[in-house]
Design a protein around this motif. Structure first.
Motif, PDB file in Angstrom:
ATOM      1  N   ASP A 163      -6.811   2.968  -5.809  1.00 11.54           N
ATOM      2  CA  ASP A 163      -7.449   1.808  -4.952  1.00 11.54           C
ATOM      3  C   ASP A 163      -6.292   1.302  -4.407  1.00 11.54           C
TER       4      ASP A 163
ATOM      5  N   GLU B 232      -2.051   3.419   0.514  1.00  7.65           N
ATOM      6  CA  GLU B 232      -2.367   4.077   1.926  1.00  7.65           C
ATOM      7  C   GLU B 232      -1.470   5.538   1.547  1.00  7.65           C
ATOM      8  N   LYS B 233      -0.268   5.482   1.152  1.00 10.25           N
ATOM      9  CA  LYS B 233       0.653   6.454   1.321  1.00 10.25           C
ATOM     10  C   LYS B 233       1.527   6.577   0.029  1.00 10.25           C
TER      11      LYS B 233
ATOM     12  N   GLY C   4       0.866  -1.231   0.052  1.00 10.12           N
ATOM     13  CA  GLY C   4       0.004  -0.196   0.130  1.00 10.12           C
ATOM     14  C   GLY C   4       0.720   1.153   0.084  1.00 10.12           C
ATOM     15  N   GLN C   5       2.160   0.959  -0.151  1.00  6.94           N
ATOM     16  CA  GLN C   5       3.022   2.305   0.012  1.00  6.94           C
ATOM     17  C   GLN C   5       3.456   2.360  -1.358  1.00  6.94           C
TER      18      GLN C   5
ATOM     19  N   GLU D 193      -2.133   8.893  -4.615  1.00  7.79           N
ATOM     20  CA  GLU D 193      -3.048   8.489  -3.453  1.00  7.79           C
ATOM     21  C   GLU D 193      -4.601   8.403  -3.769  1.00  7.79           C
TER      22      GLU D 193
END
Length: 98
Positions: free
Chosen positions: A68, A71-72, A37-38, A65
């Motif tokens: 989908d 996160e970051k 997610g990064q 960002e």
């Protein structure tokens, strides 16, 4: 989890305000790393002293960002190797009239 191609596609929405071409077709994106997610992007600018440094980096992070699964996003400005016009994509050359 987004793909590198998806990250590059949303980065085409981020333009260098002085040149008017997106950061992908200018050849400013050097690396995209995606993990858990990064998203970490290494990019440069056409000139190290560009006053829009922070604005362009933040716009790139915000665009990433929106994907989908992200996160970051973090954009790291790098200056080595230096940008040259040879990094332009075919579309970038077309947009600039080369």
């Amino acid at each position: 989890m987004p793909t590198t191609d998806q990250v590059l596609e949303v980065l085409k929405e981020v333009h260098d305000p002085e040149i008017g071409v997106n950061v992908v077709d200018l050849g400013l994106i050097y690396d995209v790393a995606i993990q858990d997610g990064q998203v970490h992007v290494k990019m440069t600018l056409t000139a190290p002293g560009c006053p829009m440094h922070d604005t362009i980096a933040r716009a790139a992070e915000m665009a990433i960002e929106t994907l989908d699964g992200v996160e970051k996003a973090q954009v790291e400005m790098v200056w080595d190797p230096p940008w040259t016009p040879e990094r332009l994509t075919d579309e970038g050359r077309r947009l600039l009239g080369f």
